[in-house]
Write a protein that holds these residues in place. Structure first.
Motif, short mmCIF file in Angstrom:
data_model
loop_
_atom_site.label_atom_id
_atom_site.label_comp_id
_atom_site.label_asym_id
_atom_site.label_seq_id
_atom_site.Cartn_x
_atom_site.Cartn_y
_atom_site.Cartn_z
N MET A 55 -2.91 10.44 6.18
CA MET A 55 -1.91 9.44 5.81
C MET A 55 -2.49 8.03 5.78
SD MET A 55 0.76 11.26 5.27
CE MET A 55 2.08 10.04 5.21
N VAL A 57 -4.34 6.28 3.62
CA VAL A 57 -4.15 5.51 2.38
C VAL A 57 -2.71 5.02 2.27
CG1 VAL A 57 -4.18 5.61 -0.13
CG2 VAL A 57 -6.03 6.66 1.18
N GLU A 58 -1.77 5.91 2.53
CA GLU A 58 -0.36 5.53 2.45
C GLU A 58 -0.02 4.48 3.51
OE1 GLU A 58 4.11 7.55 2.59
OE2 GLU A 58 2.33 8.80 2.31
N TYR A 59 -0.53 4.67 4.72
CA TYR A 59 -0.27 3.74 5.81
C TYR A 59 -0.75 2.33 5.45
CZ TYR A 59 -0.54 1.81 10.58
OH TYR A 59 -0.40 1.04 11.72
N GLU A 60 -1.97 2.23 4.94
CA GLU A 60 -2.50 0.91 4.60
C GLU A 60 -1.75 0.29 3.43
OE1 GLU A 60 -6.47 -0.07 4.54
OE2 GLU A 60 -6.88 0.77 6.52
N ALA A 61 -1.31 1.11 2.51
CA ALA A 61 -0.52 0.59 1.39
C ALA A 61 0.79 -0.02 1.89
CB ALA A 61 -0.24 1.70 0.39
N ILE A 62 1.39 0.62 2.90
CA ILE A 62 2.63 0.10 3.47
C ILE A 62 2.37 -1.20 4.22
CG2 ILE A 62 4.50 0.56 5.10
CD1 ILE A 62 4.19 3.54 4.40
N GLU A 65 2.21 -3.85 1.81
CA GLU A 65 3.56 -4.12 1.31
C GLU A 65 4.29 -5.05 2.27
OE1 GLU A 65 7.55 -1.52 0.14
OE2 GLU A 65 5.61 -0.52 0.36
N ARG A 126 9.39 4.75 6.17
CA ARG A 126 8.27 5.40 5.48
C ARG A 126 7.00 5.37 6.33
NH1 ARG A 126 6.75 2.54 1.26
NH2 ARG A 126 8.31 0.88 1.23
N LYS A 129 6.21 8.21 9.06
CA LYS A 129 5.62 9.50 8.67
C LYS A 129 4.11 9.52 8.86
CE LYS A 129 6.92 9.31 4.44
NZ LYS A 129 7.07 9.69 3.02
N CYS A 130 3.51 8.36 9.05
CA CYS A 130 2.05 8.26 9.04
C CYS A 130 1.39 8.53 10.38
CB CYS A 130 1.63 6.87 8.54
SG CYS A 130 2.18 6.52 6.85
#
Length: 268
Positions: A55, A57-62, A65, A126, A129-130
């Motif tokens: 997770m 990549v998604e965590y850093e994207a958040i 954000e 969101r 979930k990471c």
């Protein structure tokens, strides 16, 4: 085998070692335990996210954000720092004047007022979930033990590489551990060492009593070069002090990582 004598090289060679106040987090990212204005006893709230590798990549994207949302909706009196270690743990640090600060309005609540509750809370739902594990504890800067000579009182620009060491000890050895670290600092001062380091002691919420030693450099090679120079400078006396320190430890942890200035946000 000859042991190293710098605070970081000696610890590296040691062979005997081996839900959260989340509303205070993730709203302004600067640089963990890096250049922050602190008093001799600055208290900091630390939050740790153990992020699932899948997770990341998604965590850093958040996180990015969140950064953008803060830039569009500046907060007041919120300063944090972020550090990622080699085990994919993300550490967030917020300097606080007292524990009472944690009872005030959280940064997330402040952001929600400005940017809208649904938008803000959806972001953090969101993010949940990471990771499966979160931890919170207090750190207190300890200038009595830290060695920050002259211009090195603040971490130099570009020195985002870190080595962190946790020295655990039993209450009966608390004074003995501090005495050895004081002796090591005095030796560095007398010899004019350039190998500066910061030390923080654990506070409320820590799983056990420990001292956190942090060392900064440009990269791993730069760290090794500094370590070698101090090893030669401090000599047998430094080695003796560190050996005595090792005998008083109950546990030791080491991890490397990097500051994340790309995530940095400064509020008003």
């Amino acid at each position: 085998m000859k042991q190293s004598v710098t605070i970081y090289e000696c610890l590296k060679d040691l062979s005997i070692v081996q839900k959260t106040i989340k509303n205070v987090l993730l709203l302004a990212m600067m640089v963990l335990l890096a250049p922050m204005t602190t008093t001799a006893q600055q208290m900091m709230h630390v939050h740790e996210d153990v992020v699932k590798p899948s997770m990341t990549v998604e965590y850093e994207a958040i996180l990015k954000e969140v950064n953008e949302l803060i830039k569009a909706n500046p907060l007041e009196n919120v300063t944090m720092s972020v550090f990622r270690n080699s085990s994919n743990h993300y550490f967030f640090v917020r300097p606080i004047s007292s524990m009472a600060v944690l009872d005030g309005q959280t940064p997330i609540a402040q952001l929600a007022e400005k940017a809208g509750k649904e938008k803000v809370y959806d972001i953090f739902r969101r993010m949940d979930k990471c990771y499966d594990v979160e931890r919170d504890f207090i750190l207190i800067s300890d200038d009595e033990l830290s060695y920050k000579p002259g211009e090195n009182s603040q971490v130099a620009e570009g020195e985002n590489y870190r080595k962190h060491y946790r020295i655990y000890y039993s209450p009966e050895n608390r004074t003995a551990v501090r005495d050895q670290l004081k002796a090591f600092k005095a030796l560095n001062e007398n010899k004019g060492s350039k190998g500066y380091y910061n030390i923080y002691r654990s506070g409320l919420g820590a799983p056990a009593e420990f001292l956190l030693v942090t060392v900064s450099a440009k990269d791993e090679i730069h760290m090794a070069e500094r370590g070698k120079a101090d090893e030669q400078l401090l000599g047998a006396e430094g080695q003796s002090i560190m050996q005595n320190l090792f005998l008083k430890m109950s546990k030791f942890e080491e991890f490397t990582g990097e500051m994340r200035p790309d995530l940095a946000v400064t509020s008003n």
